[in-house]
Design a protein around this motif. Sequence first.
Motif, PDB file in Angstrom:
ATOM      1  N   ASP A   5       0.818  -1.220   0.000  1.00  0.00           N
ATOM      2  CA  ASP A   5       0.000   0.000   0.000  1.00  0.00           C
ATOM      3  C   ASP A   5       0.849   1.266   0.000  1.00  0.00           C
ATOM      4  O   ASP A   5       0.366   2.345   0.323  1.00  0.00           O
ATOM      5  CB  ASP A   5      -0.962   0.000   1.196  1.00  0.00           C
ATOM      6  N   ALA A   7       2.888   4.339  -1.821  1.00  0.00           N
ATOM      7  CA  ALA A   7       2.638   5.128  -3.026  1.00  0.00           C
ATOM      8  C   ALA A   7       3.402   4.559  -4.223  1.00  0.00           C
ATOM      9  O   ALA A   7       2.831   4.392  -5.315  1.00  0.00           O
ATOM     10  CB  ALA A   7       3.034   6.584  -2.785  1.00  0.00           C
ATOM     11  N   LEU A  10       1.736   1.409  -5.587  1.00  0.00           N
ATOM     12  CA  LEU A  10       0.476   1.700  -6.281  1.00  0.00           C
ATOM     13  C   LEU A  10       0.750   2.330  -7.646  1.00  0.00           C
ATOM     14  O   LEU A  10       0.093   2.000  -8.636  1.00  0.00           O
ATOM     15  CB  LEU A  10      -0.387   2.641  -5.438  1.00  0.00           C
ATOM     16  N   ILE A  11       1.713   3.221  -7.676  1.00  0.00           N
ATOM     17  CA  ILE A  11       2.045   3.879  -8.940  1.00  0.00           C
ATOM     18  C   ILE A  11       2.596   2.869  -9.943  1.00  0.00           C
ATOM     19  O   ILE A  11       2.254   2.897 -11.122  1.00  0.00           O
ATOM     20  CB  ILE A  11       3.041   5.036  -8.698  1.00  0.00           C
ATOM     21  N   LEU A  14      -0.270   0.877 -11.279  1.00  0.00           N
ATOM     22  CA  LEU A  14      -1.004   1.703 -12.238  1.00  0.00           C
ATOM     23  C   LEU A  14      -0.305   1.712 -13.592  1.00  0.00           C
ATOM     24  O   LEU A  14      -0.945   1.579 -14.640  1.00  0.00           O
ATOM     25  CB  LEU A  14      -1.051   3.144 -11.741  1.00  0.00           C
ATOM     26  N   LEU A 121     -12.671   4.045 -12.693  1.00  0.00           N
ATOM     27  CA  LEU A 121     -13.043   5.292 -12.020  1.00  0.00           C
ATOM     28  C   LEU A 121     -14.264   5.919 -12.691  1.00  0.00           C
ATOM     29  O   LEU A 121     -14.419   5.817 -13.912  1.00  0.00           O
ATOM     30  CB  LEU A 121     -11.875   6.288 -12.064  1.00  0.00           C
ATOM     31  N   GLU A 125     -14.133  11.119 -11.002  1.00  0.00           N
ATOM     32  CA  GLU A 125     -12.916  10.602 -10.382  1.00  0.00           C
ATOM     33  C   GLU A 125     -11.740  10.640 -11.364  1.00  0.00           C
ATOM     34  O   GLU A 125     -10.601  10.917 -10.988  1.00  0.00           O
ATOM     35  CB  GLU A 125     -13.133   9.158  -9.904  1.00  0.00           C
ATOM     36  N   ALA A 128     -10.448  14.077 -11.433  1.00  0.00           N
ATOM     37  CA  ALA A 128      -9.703  14.361 -10.197  1.00  0.00           C
ATOM     38  C   ALA A 128      -8.345  13.672 -10.228  1.00  0.00           C
ATOM     39  O   ALA A 128      -7.314  14.265  -9.873  1.00  0.00           O
ATOM     40  CB  ALA A 128     -10.513  13.885  -8.985  1.00  0.00           C
ATOM     41  N   PHE A 129      -8.341  12.422 -10.682  1.00  0.00           N
ATOM     42  CA  PHE A 129      -7.083  11.687 -10.725  1.00  0.00           C
ATOM     43  C   PHE A 129      -6.081  12.372 -11.650  1.00  0.00           C
ATOM     44  O   PHE A 129      -4.911  12.553 -11.310  1.00  0.00           O
ATOM     45  CB  PHE A 129      -7.310  10.247 -11.187  1.00  0.00           C
ATOM     46  N   LEU A 132      -4.643  15.464 -10.017  1.00  0.00           N
ATOM     47  CA  LEU A 132      -3.680  15.140  -8.964  1.00  0.00           C
ATOM     48  C   LEU A 132      -2.368  14.624  -9.564  1.00  0.00           C
ATOM     49  O   LEU A 132      -1.281  14.976  -9.099  1.00  0.00           O
ATOM     50  CB  LEU A 132      -4.273  14.105  -8.007  1.00  0.00           C
TER      51      LEU A 132
ATOM     52  N   GLU B 125      -4.651  15.869  -0.435  1.00  0.00           N
ATOM     53  CA  GLU B 125      -4.533  15.439  -1.834  1.00  0.00           C
ATOM     54  C   GLU B 125      -3.838  14.088  -1.930  1.00  0.00           C
ATOM     55  O   GLU B 125      -4.179  13.255  -2.771  1.00  0.00           O
ATOM     56  CB  GLU B 125      -3.749  16.478  -2.640  1.00  0.00           C
ATOM     57  N   PHE B 129      -5.345  10.951  -3.710  1.00  0.00           N
ATOM     58  CA  PHE B 129      -4.627  10.299  -4.808  1.00  0.00           C
ATOM     59  C   PHE B 129      -4.480   8.801  -4.551  1.00  0.00           C
ATOM     60  O   PHE B 129      -4.740   7.978  -5.437  1.00  0.00           O
ATOM     61  CB  PHE B 129      -3.244  10.920  -5.003  1.00  0.00           C
ATOM     62  N   MET B 130      -4.062   8.468  -3.321  1.00  0.00           N
ATOM     63  CA  MET B 130      -3.874   7.060  -2.980  1.00  0.00           C
ATOM     64  C   MET B 130      -5.180   6.284  -3.155  1.00  0.00           C
ATOM     65  O   MET B 130      -5.189   5.160  -3.679  1.00  0.00           O
ATOM     66  CB  MET B 130      -3.366   6.918  -1.540  1.00  0.00           C
ATOM     67  N   LEU B 132      -7.760   7.019  -5.110  1.00  0.00           N
ATOM     68  CA  LEU B 132      -8.096   6.897  -6.529  1.00  0.00           C
ATOM     69  C   LEU B 132      -7.201   5.866  -7.203  1.00  0.00           C
ATOM     70  O   LEU B 132      -7.662   5.068  -8.027  1.00  0.00           O
ATOM     71  CB  LEU B 132      -7.955   8.256  -7.220  1.00  0.00           C
ATOM     72  N   ALA B 133      -5.925   5.869  -6.832  1.00  0.00           N
ATOM     73  CA  ALA B 133      -5.003   4.906  -7.428  1.00  0.00           C
ATOM     74  C   ALA B 133      -5.438   3.485  -7.083  1.00  0.00           C
ATOM     75  O   ALA B 133      -5.495   2.608  -7.953  1.00  0.00           O
ATOM     76  CB  ALA B 133      -3.572   5.159  -6.954  1.00  0.00           C
ATOM     77  N   ARG B 134      -5.774   3.259  -5.813  1.00  0.00           N
ATOM     78  CA  ARG B 134      -6.224   1.922  -5.407  1.00  0.00           C
ATOM     79  C   ARG B 134      -7.439   1.487  -6.216  1.00  0.00           C
ATOM     80  O   ARG B 134      -7.544   0.331  -6.632  1.00  0.00           O
ATOM     81  CB  ARG B 134      -6.586   1.920  -3.913  1.00  0.00           C
TER      82      ARG B 134
END
Lengths: 140, 140
Positions: A5, A7, A10-11, A14, A121, A125, A128-129, A132, B125, B129-130, B132-134
Amino acid sequence: MQALDMAGHLIRRLHQHSTQVYTARTREAGFDITSVQFAALDAIKANPGIDQAGVAALIAYDRPTIGEVINRLVSKGLVERAINDADRRARVLRLTPLGEETFARLLPIVREAQNAILGNLAPDERTAFMALARSAIPAE
Amino acid sequence: MQALDMAGHLIRRLHQHSTQVYTARTREAGFDITSVQFAALDAIKANPGIDQAGVAALIAYDRPTIGEVINRLVSKGLVERAINDADRRARVLRLTPLGEETFARLLPIVREAQNAILGNLAPDERTAFMALARSAIPAE
DNA sequence: TCAAATTGATAAGTGCACGTATCAATTCAG
DNA sequence: CTGAATTGATACGTGCACTTATCAATTTGA
């Protein structure tokens, strides 16, 4: 399992997802052009006569990587590379007619893939994503 | 230049940024352990005796990649690999004492790096972001 | 029970992605 | 005007990241 979990993880996930969606969509449509190659084509189309270092700076890659990407585009007949007489170090890049045509056919597919990438999403969303993400990326 | 504001491109830039921050922080601290290697160490620490395919599934990589990552961890003396007597195809993985110690010293640095990765975002933020990424990452 | 399917690992090949180094061409500063 | 710094390209090396193929070990199902 603390990493899952974070960052960075997760990135990465993605990015992995994004690449898989891109590759699946473009392959289905019969193309063999990676996302880096597409970005390079886009940069060259928008800036005919740009050199390799210019492409690298525009799309935020290092020069060695772009050099090899351009090699592949040249060997596929999509880009032509010539020595710049004004600065003989530089290689001037242009799309070939095949490159122009390929890019035009590929663009709508790539656009469609972008929606699929954020397909989990809701529309607001996604917005927003994207906002960000733009903020999180350093200026240059 | 249509590619620059596409989701795929933003995600790639984010990933690039994330990797650069991770690498800078961990190198500064004297480590030579990539983010994939860290994720693998984390998975093995939390699941001693796991096999390579298990690690790959946990952290969402393909088996060949993880095989090479584990090779590097073994040759660095951080992980030990033994044949599982119950299933002789599988390689049972465990952290060595050096692996345990290295992971313990590395963890706070990696944690700190996560904040730096989202350093351009305000605290709320980052949370957004986290989340939305999840959501954007597919279930498995 | 034994052939078929599955699973774990590895090999081989492609394509990034980046760091470092090198070379050639150009620009700049004294 | 010329030596130093900069810049464009490329070579080399490392480390993913994934696809496809292969092999061996295990599981399964008729």
